[in-house]
Scaffold this active site. Structure first.
Site, PDB file in Angstrom:
ATOM      1  N   TYR A  33       0.293  11.774  15.210  1.00 43.01           N
ATOM      2  CA  TYR A  33       1.029  10.945  14.377  1.00 43.01           C
ATOM      3  C   TYR A  33       1.648   9.908  15.019  1.00 43.01           C
ATOM      4  O   TYR A  33       1.714   8.852  14.512  1.00 43.01           O
ATOM      5  CB  TYR A  33       1.793  12.032  13.382  1.00 43.01           C
ATOM      6  CG  TYR A  33       2.715  11.261  12.438  1.00 43.01           C
ATOM      7  CD1 TYR A  33       2.410  10.787  11.197  1.00 43.01           C
ATOM      8  CD2 TYR A  33       3.975  10.558  12.826  1.00 43.01           C
ATOM      9  CE1 TYR A  33       2.864  10.027  10.268  1.00 43.01           C
ATOM     10  CE2 TYR A  33       4.694  10.239  11.797  1.00 43.01           C
ATOM     11  CZ  TYR A  33       4.417   9.705  10.559  1.00 43.01           C
ATOM     12  OH  TYR A  33       5.092   9.042   9.685  1.00 43.01           O
ATOM     13  N   THR A  68       0.800  -1.211  -0.031  1.00 46.94           N
ATOM     14  CA  THR A  68      -0.209  -0.116   0.041  1.00 46.94           C
ATOM     15  C   THR A  68       0.764   1.169   0.036  1.00 46.94           C
ATOM     16  O   THR A  68       2.169   1.198   0.490  1.00 46.94           O
ATOM     17  CB  THR A  68      -1.021  -0.125   1.295  1.00 46.94           C
ATOM     18  OG1 THR A  68      -0.115   0.165   2.300  1.00 46.94           O
ATOM     19  CG2 THR A  68      -1.819  -1.104   0.961  1.00 46.94           C
ATOM     20  N   SER A  91       7.754   4.512  12.482  1.00 47.03           N
ATOM     21  CA  SER A  91       8.443   5.864  12.463  1.00 47.03           C
ATOM     22  C   SER A  91       9.613   5.580  13.422  1.00 47.03           C
ATOM     23  O   SER A  91       8.861   5.440  14.610  1.00 47.03           O
ATOM     24  CB  SER A  91       7.595   6.983  12.412  1.00 47.03           C
ATOM     25  OG  SER A  91       8.266   8.129  12.653  1.00 47.03           O
TER      26      SER A  91
HETATM   27  P1  NDP Z   1       5.094   9.285   0.434  1.00 45.94           P
HETATM   28  O1  NDP Z   1       4.102  10.647   0.543  1.00 45.94           O
HETATM   29  O2  NDP Z   1       6.026   9.136  -0.740  1.00 45.94           O
HETATM   30  O3  NDP Z   1       4.023   8.065   0.389  1.00 45.94           O
HETATM   31  C1  NDP Z   1       2.971   7.971   0.986  1.00 45.94           C
HETATM   32  C2  NDP Z   1       2.109   7.035   0.153  1.00 45.94           C
HETATM   33  O4  NDP Z   1       0.884   6.590   0.947  1.00 45.94           O
HETATM   34  C3  NDP Z   1       1.628   7.596  -1.139  1.00 45.94           C
HETATM   35  O5  NDP Z   1       2.029   6.908  -1.964  1.00 45.94           O
HETATM   36  C4  NDP Z   1       0.228   7.948  -0.870  1.00 45.94           C
HETATM   37  O6  NDP Z   1      -0.315   7.651  -2.133  1.00 45.94           O
HETATM   38  C5  NDP Z   1      -0.180   6.661   0.089  1.00 45.94           C
HETATM   39  N1  NDP Z   1      -1.428   7.004   0.897  1.00 45.94           N
HETATM   40  C6  NDP Z   1      -1.573   7.935   1.474  1.00 45.94           C
HETATM   41  N2  NDP Z   1      -2.956   7.918   2.029  1.00 45.94           N
HETATM   42  C7  NDP Z   1      -3.674   6.831   1.444  1.00 45.94           C
HETATM   43  C8  NDP Z   1      -4.744   6.311   1.681  1.00 45.94           C
HETATM   44  N3  NDP Z   1      -5.556   6.465   2.400  1.00 45.94           N
HETATM   45  N4  NDP Z   1      -4.935   5.074   0.918  1.00 45.94           N
HETATM   46  C9  NDP Z   1      -3.927   4.473   0.324  1.00 45.94           C
HETATM   47  N5  NDP Z   1      -2.608   5.085  -0.178  1.00 45.94           N
HETATM   48  C10 NDP Z   1      -2.645   6.088   0.676  1.00 45.94           C
HETATM   49  O7  NDP Z   1       6.058   9.330   1.514  1.00 45.94           O
HETATM   50  P2  NDP Z   1       6.636   8.108   2.311  1.00 45.94           P
HETATM   51  O8  NDP Z   1       7.205   7.300   1.178  1.00 45.94           O
HETATM   52  O9  NDP Z   1       7.727   8.712   3.173  1.00 45.94           O
HETATM   53  O10 NDP Z   1       5.698   7.365   3.347  1.00 45.94           O
HETATM   54  C11 NDP Z   1       5.624   6.049   3.411  1.00 45.94           C
HETATM   55  C12 NDP Z   1       5.509   5.636   4.797  1.00 45.94           C
HETATM   56  O11 NDP Z   1       6.656   5.821   5.674  1.00 45.94           O
HETATM   57  C13 NDP Z   1       4.293   6.527   5.553  1.00 45.94           C
HETATM   58  O12 NDP Z   1       3.635   5.410   6.412  1.00 45.94           O
HETATM   59  C14 NDP Z   1       5.159   7.304   6.464  1.00 45.94           C
HETATM   60  O13 NDP Z   1       4.398   7.708   7.492  1.00 45.94           O
HETATM   61  C15 NDP Z   1       6.459   6.475   6.808  1.00 45.94           C
HETATM   62  N6  NDP Z   1       7.424   7.252   7.332  1.00 45.94           N
HETATM   63  C16 NDP Z   1       8.201   7.937   6.465  1.00 45.94           C
HETATM   64  C17 NDP Z   1       9.177   8.917   6.829  1.00 45.94           C
HETATM   65  C18 NDP Z   1       9.818   9.860   6.083  1.00 45.94           C
HETATM   66  O14 NDP Z   1      11.001  10.380   6.512  1.00 45.94           O
HETATM   67  N7  NDP Z   1       9.741   9.895   4.715  1.00 45.94           N
HETATM   68  C19 NDP Z   1       9.804   8.705   8.215  1.00 45.94           C
HETATM   69  C20 NDP Z   1       9.013   7.844   8.856  1.00 45.94           C
HETATM   70  C21 NDP Z   1       7.815   7.083   8.565  1.00 45.94           C
HETATM   71  P3  NDP Z   1      -1.708   8.465  -2.657  1.00 45.94           P
HETATM   72  O15 NDP Z   1      -1.654   9.878  -2.236  1.00 45.94           O
HETATM   73  O16 NDP Z   1      -1.806   8.418  -4.059  1.00 45.94           O
HETATM   74  O17 NDP Z   1      -2.710   7.900  -1.936  1.00 45.94           O
END
Ligand code: NDP
Length: 248
Positions: free
Chosen positions: A152, A12, A139
Site C-alpha cells: 500500500y 474519483t 498517504s
Molecule cells: P473511503 O473508503 O470512504 O473511500 C474510498 C473511495 O474509493 C470509495 O468511495 C470507493 O467507492 C472508491 N473506490 C475504491 N476502489 C475503487 C475503484 N476501483 N474504482 C472507483 N472507485 C473506487 O475511504 P477514504 O475516503 O479514507 O479514502 C480516500 C483516499 O484517501 C484513498 O485513496 C485512501 O487511500 C486515502 N487515504 C485515506 C486515509 C484515511 O485515514 N482515511 C489515510 C491516507 C490516505 P466504491 O467502493 O463505491 O468504488
C-alpha cells in the site's frame, strides 16, 4: 461570484469519505462535480446527501478498468465538457506484510491505487481546461516504514511521485499537479482497519494534535490545491495529518 463558479471537478471515489467531503466543499464554492465510484447505490446516496440540484453528475466507474474510465470520460465530455480540476482519490487499503501479500491483493492494490490514478489523469488530459489543477491522494505512510503496509505504501509513494513528474510535464500547458497526503482520517476505510475502540485510541495517541482527522479537513486542503489560491504551487505534497509524521 463564488470561487468555483463555472468550473467542473472530477472526483474519483467521490461517493464516500474524503472524496464526498471534497465534493461537498466544492459545491459550496460554486463548482459542478462529477463523482465516480464502483458502487452505484453508494453514488446515488451521495447525490441525495449532497442535495445540489443539477450540479452533481454521478458515474459508476471502476478506475481499475480502462473501459470504465473511457466511458467516464465520454460522459464527462458529453454532459459537462471541460474539466477544471481532477481529484484522483479512489483507493483501497489492504494491509499485509510482504510474506503475506497474495497475487490477488498485489493486483487489486496496484490496479486501483496506482494504475487507476495514472489512467484517470491520462484519460482526463484531453478534457482539461486552461489552467486546470490535478490532485492525487497519497498517504502519510509514504514517509514511514510500517511492517504491515509495504505494498500500500509503495503504491502511495508512486502516486505522490507521479504528481511531481506530471507537474514537470504539464506545467508548460499551465496545468498544476499536487498531492494531498492524509493521516488518520475517520472514514469507512480507516474504520475498517482500526476496527476496535482500542485501535482507534492507539491511533489517536500517535497524533500530536490529539485527535483523529475529519474528511472535511482534508477536503479543505484539496480545494485549496484545486483553486487559484494555489496558482504558483505545483509538484508539491501537502500533508494533512495532525502532525502524525513528526511523532511516529
Ligand atoms: P473511503 O473508503 O470512504 O473511500 C474510498 C473511495 O474509493 C470509495 O468511495 C470507493 O467507492 C472508491 N473506490 C475504491 N476502489 C475503487 C475503484 N476501483 N474504482 C472507483 N472507485 C473506487 O475511504 P477514504 O475516503 O479514507 O479514502 C480516500 C483516499 O484517501 C484513498 O485513496 C485512501 O487511500 C486515502 N487515504 C485515506 C486515509 C484515511 O485515514 N482515511 C489515510 C491516507 C490516505 P466504491 O467502493 O463505491 O468504488
Amino acid at each position: 461570484m463564488a470561487e468555483f463558479d463555472g468550473r467542473t471537478v472530477l472526483i474519483t471515489g467521490g461517493g464516500s469519505g474524503i472524496g464526498l467531503a471534497t465534493a461537498r466543499a466544492l459545491l459550496d464554492a460554486g463548482a459542478k462535480v462529477v463523482i465516480a465510484g464502483r458502487d452505484a447505490a453508494r453514488l446515488r446516496g451521495a447525490v441525495e446527501t449532497l442535495d445540489a440540484a443539477g450540479r452533481v453528475v454521478a458515474v459508476p466507474t471502476d478506475v481499475a478498468k480502462e473501459s470504465d474510465l473511457d466511458r467516464l470520460m465520454t460522459v464527462v465530455r458529453d454532459r459537462v465538457g471541460r474539466l477544471h480540476g481532477v481529484f484522483a482519490n479512489a483507493g483501497i487499503a489492504r494491509f499485509n506484510s510482504c510474506a503475506e501479500v497474495t497475487g490477488v491483493e498485489y493486483a487489486d492494490l496496484l490496479d486501483t491505487n496506482v494504475r487507476g490514478v495514472f489512467q484517470t489523469i491520462q484519460k482526463s488530459l484531453p478534457l482539461l481546461a486552461d489552467r486546470a489543477a490535478i490532485v492525487v491522494n497519497g498517504s502519510w505512510l509514504v514517509h514511514r516504514g510500517i511492517a504491515t503496509t509495504p505494498l500500500y505504501a509503495a503504491g502511495k509513494a508512486a502516486v505522490v511521485n507521479l504528481a511531481r513528474s506530471l507537474a514537470a510535464d504539464l506545467g508548460t500547458r499551465g496545468t498544476r499537479v499536487n498531492a494531498v497526503s492524509p493521516g488518520y482520517i475517520v472514514t469507512d476505510m480507516f474504520l475498517g482497519i482500526a476496527d476496535t475502540e482500542q485501535a482507534r485510541e492507539g491511533a489517536r495517541r500517535q497524533v500530536p494534535l490529539g485527535r483523529l482527522g475529519r474528511p472535511a479537513e482534508v477536503a479543505e486542503a484539496v480545494v485549496f490545491l484545486l483553486s487559484d489560491r494555489s496558482s504558483y504551487i505545483t509538484g508539491q505534497e501537502l500533508l494533512v495529518d495532525g502532525g502524525l509524521i513528526t511523532s511516529v
